[in-house]
Write an enzyme that holds these catalytic residues in place. Structure first.
Site, PDB file in Angstrom:
ATOM      1  N   GLU A 148     -87.255   1.227  19.229  1.00  9.01           N
ATOM      2  CA  GLU A 148     -85.837   1.020  19.561  1.00  9.01           C
ATOM      3  C   GLU A 148     -85.326   2.247  20.295  1.00  9.01           C
ATOM      4  O   GLU A 148     -85.593   3.379  19.880  1.00  9.01           O
ATOM      5  CB  GLU A 148     -84.955   0.852  18.310  1.00  9.01           C
ATOM      6  CG  GLU A 148     -85.079  -0.464  17.617  1.00  9.01           C
ATOM      7  CD  GLU A 148     -84.174  -0.552  16.378  1.00  9.01           C
ATOM      8  OE1 GLU A 148     -83.118   0.114  16.331  1.00  9.01           O
ATOM      9  OE2 GLU A 148     -84.560  -1.300  15.462  1.00  9.01           O
ATOM     10  N   GLU A 168     -86.972   1.238   9.632  1.00  6.59           N
ATOM     11  CA  GLU A 168     -86.108   2.369   9.295  1.00  6.59           C
ATOM     12  C   GLU A 168     -85.932   2.582   7.785  1.00  6.59           C
ATOM     13  O   GLU A 168     -84.851   2.356   7.227  1.00  6.59           O
ATOM     14  CB  GLU A 168     -84.747   2.227   9.975  1.00  6.59           C
ATOM     15  CG  GLU A 168     -84.863   2.169  11.493  1.00  6.59           C
ATOM     16  CD  GLU A 168     -83.529   2.354  12.217  1.00  6.59           C
ATOM     17  OE1 GLU A 168     -82.479   2.299  11.553  1.00  6.59           O
ATOM     18  OE2 GLU A 168     -83.550   2.579  13.433  1.00  6.59           O
TER      19      GLU A 168
HETATM   20  C1  FCB Z   1     -80.884   0.998  14.254  1.00 10.61           C
HETATM   21  C2  FCB Z   1     -81.148  -0.378  13.666  1.00 10.61           C
HETATM   22  C3  FCB Z   1     -80.714  -1.512  14.547  1.00 10.61           C
HETATM   23  C4  FCB Z   1     -79.424  -1.212  15.263  1.00 10.61           C
HETATM   24  C5  FCB Z   1     -79.510   0.124  15.969  1.00 10.61           C
HETATM   25  C6  FCB Z   1     -78.275   0.481  16.772  1.00 10.61           C
HETATM   26  O1  FCB Z   1     -80.680   1.897  13.240  1.00 10.61           O
HETATM   27  O2  FCB Z   1     -82.510  -0.541  13.395  1.00 10.61           O
HETATM   28  O3  FCB Z   1     -80.629  -2.659  13.768  1.00 10.61           O
HETATM   29  O4  FCB Z   1     -78.376  -1.256  14.364  1.00 10.61           O
HETATM   30  O5  FCB Z   1     -79.739   1.130  15.039  1.00 10.61           O
END
Ligand code: FCB
Length: 442
Positions: free
Chosen positions: A353, A169
């Site tokens: 994710e 990210e």
């Molecule tokens: C993302 C992050 C992870 C977690 C999720 C909810 O931005 O990569 O570490 O905090 O959000």
């Protein structure tokens, strides 16, 4: 039909089902000779983190990694996306901590022993405090520091991981942390932000070059994409939305895949970029093998007025999670298809994710989380639609294996498939964990 609305047979052969965590959020930074990272100092600064909580103990995964890996295997997951804490590997940013390297060595062997395929992430936000003292992501040297760290850690585990991501990210690393100031190092400075926006990409490129030089393959980057909806169609609202979309979603993909920055972001950032930034694109564009996309929500954009970029967000009408994030699964389908069409082409894409924070609590030894089951069902369905549209989506990692340290929100935003009692550290699989298990093992 399972609670999640799919079984393996509904996805293409070989589709990778996994779950994800990150080092600082679960390991416990006080163990094993780990050095301080900028998250420790950020958390120690009053007002930055809810209840001033930090990752010193977290889920104590440093000591409980074996039962934690058992949970992953028992759920039927094929793969585990984990990260290495830079400050554990190099406590003062330079000296190598053999104990830290040994931990990741054991962890990777533990995955292989359980038939879990290791997906490593090099940087999930734990910059050694000693490097933050030298300017951190504002300092161009961060690219060389990161290249050294990459070589150190990959010399130890690179022979056994299936895939490696450089940066998790970059928008959060750069913009959220240096312009919005919500994450470590908590700066609100456009010059710092512009430099971080560029240096994080340069560091990514250098790390890719280093790993290629070591003969390693299956390298990628993990970007977070977020829906951006203008609240009305006034030209100033549309312009704020375009800047938001450019800074958030386009900047990093455009740099890596096209060797340019989007105009709507450059108009405000260019005066603050380091000299000679254009010359870094050959490194930034070092070819990758796959693209990771983290997706959670959308934001509704209003024009904040005042100085560039005039971006502000306002709550919307959709269902919300415990984070007040709106639930919008169709944006996941949209972004998967958009990223492939506009940027990554035929390269494999992974949802690296996706998940939600719930108000989860224990009830007679169980943990009911029907909202998460529905959230996952709808997002897996959106992923299947993207595949049907021709997107080369090859895997999906649920965030997160277990409740953990949710950065500035501390421990009460629970994203886990497994509930963690932060007093006893006891793990209890939630209903969503059992639903995943049923879907993957059916
Ligand atoms: C993302 C992050 C992870 C977690 C999720 C909810 O931005 O990569 O570490 O905090 O959000």
């Amino acid at each position: 039909m399972t609670g999640l609305g799919f079984t393996r047979a509904d996805f293409p052969e070989g589709f990778v089902f996994g779950t994800a965590t990150s080092a600082y959020q679960i390991e416990g930074a006080k163990f094993g000779g780990c050095g301080p990272s900028h998250w420790d100092t950020f958390a120690a600064t009053p007002g930055n983190v809810e209840r001033a909580e930090d990752g010193a103990l977290a889920c104590d995964h440093y000591n409980r990694w074996q039962p934690d890996l058992d949970l992953i295997a028992n759920a039927g997951f094929d793969a585990y996306r984990f990260s290495m804490n830079w400050a554990r590997v190099m406590p003062d940013g330079q000296r190598v901590n053999p104990e830290g390297l040994d931990f990741y060595d054991r962890l990777v062997d533990g995955m292989l022993a359980r038939n879990i395929r290791p997906y490593a992430t090099l940087y999930h936000w734990d910059l050694p405090a000693a490097l933050a003292d030298k300017g951190g992501w504002r300092n161009r040297d961060v690219a060389s520091w990161f290249a050294d760290y990459t070589e150190t850690v990959m010399s130890k585990i690179g022979d056994r991981v299936e895939a490696t991501a450089t940066i998790n990210e970059p928008w959060c690393v750069a913009w959220l942390s240096h312009f919005i100031g919500a994450h470590a190092p908590g700066l609100r400075d456009i010059r710092a932000a512009a430099r971080a926006m560029h240096h994080v990409l340069l560091a990514h490129g250098r790390a890719v070059e280093v790993m290629r030089g070591m003969g390693l393959n299956n390298l990628g980057i993990v970007t977070n994409l977020e829906g951006s909806t203008p609240v009305d169609d006034r030209p100033e609202t549309i312009a704020a939305h375009e800047r938001n979309h450019a800074l958030y979603n386009e900047w990093f993909l455009s740099a890596v895949f096209k060797g340019e920055y989007p105009k709507a972001a450059l108009e405000g950032l260019e005066p603050h970029l380091p000299q000679g930034w254009q010359d870094d694109f050959p490194t930034i564009q070092a070819p990758v093998d796959w693209l990771g996309i983290n997706y959670y929500t959308r934001k509704r954009v209003v024009n904040a007025g005042g100085a560039w970029p005039q971006i502000a967000y306002t709550p919307g009408p959709l269902e919300k999670t415990a984070f007040d994030w709106e639930v919008d699964p169709d944006q996941l389908r949209h972004f998967l298809t958009w990223a492939a069409t506009e940027y990554s082409g035929d390269l494999p894409i992974y949802v690296t994710e996706n998940g939600m924070a719930g108000h989860d609590y224990l009830l007679d030894g169980t943990c009911p989380d029907p909202q998460r089951i529905k959230y996952l069902r709808d997002h897996f369905a959106a992923a299947r639609q993207a595949i049907a549209e021709g997107t080369p989506l090859r895997g999906y990692f649920v965030w997160s294996l277990m409740d953990n340290y949710e950065w500035a929100a501390g421990y009460d935003k629970r994203f886990g498939l497994v509930h963690v009692d932060f007093d006893t550290l006891e793990r209890t699989p939630k209903d969503s964990y059992h639903a995943i298990r049923a879907a993957l093992r059916e």
